[in-house]
Scaffold this active site. Structure first.
Site, PDB file in Angstrom:
ATOM      1  N   THR A 135       4.440  -1.153  -6.547  1.00 35.08           N
ATOM      2  CA  THR A 135       5.860  -0.759  -6.340  1.00 35.08           C
ATOM      3  C   THR A 135       6.288  -0.421  -5.032  1.00 35.08           C
ATOM      4  O   THR A 135       7.486  -0.653  -4.526  1.00 35.08           O
ATOM      5  CB  THR A 135       6.061   0.459  -7.369  1.00 35.08           C
ATOM      6  OG1 THR A 135       5.797   0.027  -8.461  1.00 35.08           O
ATOM      7  CG2 THR A 135       7.544   0.838  -7.454  1.00 35.08           C
ATOM      8  N   CYS A 188      -4.199   9.935 -11.219  1.00 36.27           N
ATOM      9  CA  CYS A 188      -3.863  10.946 -11.694  1.00 36.27           C
ATOM     10  C   CYS A 188      -4.556  11.527 -13.060  1.00 36.27           C
ATOM     11  O   CYS A 188      -5.040  12.434 -13.449  1.00 36.27           O
ATOM     12  CB  CYS A 188      -2.399  11.235 -11.955  1.00 36.27           C
ATOM     13  SG  CYS A 188      -1.321  11.365 -10.376  1.00 36.27           S
ATOM     14  N   CYS A 246       3.961  -6.953  12.158  1.00 34.21           N
ATOM     15  CA  CYS A 246       3.827  -6.382  10.598  1.00 34.21           C
ATOM     16  C   CYS A 246       4.588  -7.796   9.806  1.00 34.21           C
ATOM     17  O   CYS A 246       5.677  -8.270  10.157  1.00 34.21           O
ATOM     18  CB  CYS A 246       4.947  -5.239  10.692  1.00 34.21           C
ATOM     19  SG  CYS A 246       5.378  -4.993   8.753  1.00 34.21           S
TER      20      CYS A 246
HETATM   21 ZN   LIG Z   1       6.446  -3.045   9.160  1.00 36.03          ZN
END
Ligand SMILES: [Zn+2]
Length: 356
Positions: A135, A188, A246
């Protein structure tokens, strides 16, 4: 009746970096909140009390008893009513601040609805309150492709982490984290989670959100900050400069937003449950008549809980396990099957009860 703004927000506006000008900007902020669990409820509470213009919440889960220990807003009455988290939270948030426009979506946040959601919410800021990296990478793709800033936040055990992402200015999540990290037992469900860790993540994330919303972007701390509230250990990683190779912010390859990593059945965060998404064609059809289906299932002797949002039925015969599987169905055909992490067993139950 809502109190007058000049008094209601006076202490926040008295804080010099916010001031009256900053408060006026906060009143124009439009926040998209992804997730409405521990982080999400506290962040929603923060946004609504701070006086944003609008808050759009998307969350796929239904409230469970184990949520009450750390998730703000929810009550035992919400649990008894078997409400989706987004719906239950909205009622409480409206009672806190009636001047904020609040929209709830009891749905899965996916590559299919992400852009439409951000557009209809006219979001100026996205807050991550999810519990998984799939997500978060999707939020990151959407943020970088639309230039809407977002705040990454997470917590597990006694640790909290947060980082602001301002596309074109700071590093994005993919600059720092290349792929979905292996869970390594850190969920969790297995490691547990204590409220102070939730509140630490909320403090780190909401401070950066407040800076962005009040026109104090220059004060952002562009670092991935981690704090262990139990041991006192702290660390932070520089995120001030985008990485020049990136995949997301340099090459603008949005693999998550394009659905390249999408799966049909998603295993939830260590919670012994599986989410099933119907085929797109089914979602374009009319919503399922939950009341009629409940009557049909009841006539075959099954115990069924139904309300305007969902239908819940358990099946003791499925999977051969000691714990009966429980299926929660939403009107758009989406289902959560608890009691298993086996997608095939979950799909089989779905097909048996609902005819595939
Ligand atoms: Zn980036």
């Amino acid at each position: 009746m809502a109190p007058p703004d000049n008094h209601r927000y006076s202490r926040q506006a008295l804080f010099a970096p916010v001031g009256d000008a900053g408060q006026a900007r906060i009143r124009e902020a439009r926040v998209l909140l992804v997730g409405c669990g521990a982080l999400g409820t506290h962040l929603a509470d923060f946004c609504v009390r701070a006086g944003v213009a609008s808050l759009t919440i998307i969350d796929r889960d239904v409230l469970e008893a184990s949520n009450l220990q750390r998730q703000a807003l929810f009550t035992e009455a919400d649990l008894a009513a078997a409400l989706p988290k987004a719906v239950a939270a909205t009622a409480h948030l409206r009672a806190i601040n009636s001047a904020v426009e609040i929209t709830a979506h009891a749905a899965d946040f996916s590559h299919e609805n992400a852009e439409e959601l951000a557009e209809s919410a006219r979001a100026t800021l996205i807050l991550d309150a999810s519990d998984n990296f799939e997500t978060r990478f999707l939020i990151n793709d959407m943020s970088v492709s639309t230039s809407i800033p977002w705040i990454y936040a997470g917590c597990v055990g006694s640790r909290a982490v947060a980082m602001p992402v301002v596309p074109g200015r700071t590093a994005c999540l993919q600059c720092l984290v290349e792929s979905v990290p292996p869970s390594g037992g850190e969920t969790c469900d297995r490691t547990g989670i204590i409220m102070p860790a939730v509140l630490s993540a909320v403090a780190l994330a909401s401070a950066e959100a407040l800076k962005l919303m009040s026109g104090n972007a220059a004060a952002l701390i562009p670092r991935m900050k981690t704090v262990d509230i139990w041991t006192g250990e702290r660390s932070s990683v520089d995120a001030s400069t985008p990485r020049n190779d990136c995949p997301a912010c340099a090459r603008r390859e949005f693999a998550w937003l394009s659905g390249r990593h999408a799966t049909a059945g998603i295993k939830l965060c260590g919670r012994n449950s599986v989410q099933l998404l119907p085929a797109t064609s089914r979602r374009e059809n009319a919503p399922i008549n939950l009341a009629a289906l409940a009557r049909e299932l009841q006539s075959s002797g099954r115990a069924v809980t139904v309300n305007e949002h969902l239908l819940r039925v358990s099946d003791a015969t499925s999977g051969g396990s000691a714990v009966p599987l429980e299926l929660t169905l939403f009107a758009d055909g989406r289902a959560l099957v608890s009691g298993t992490t086996d997608a095939a067993a979950a799909r089989a139950l779905y097909a048996r009860l609902l005819g595939g």
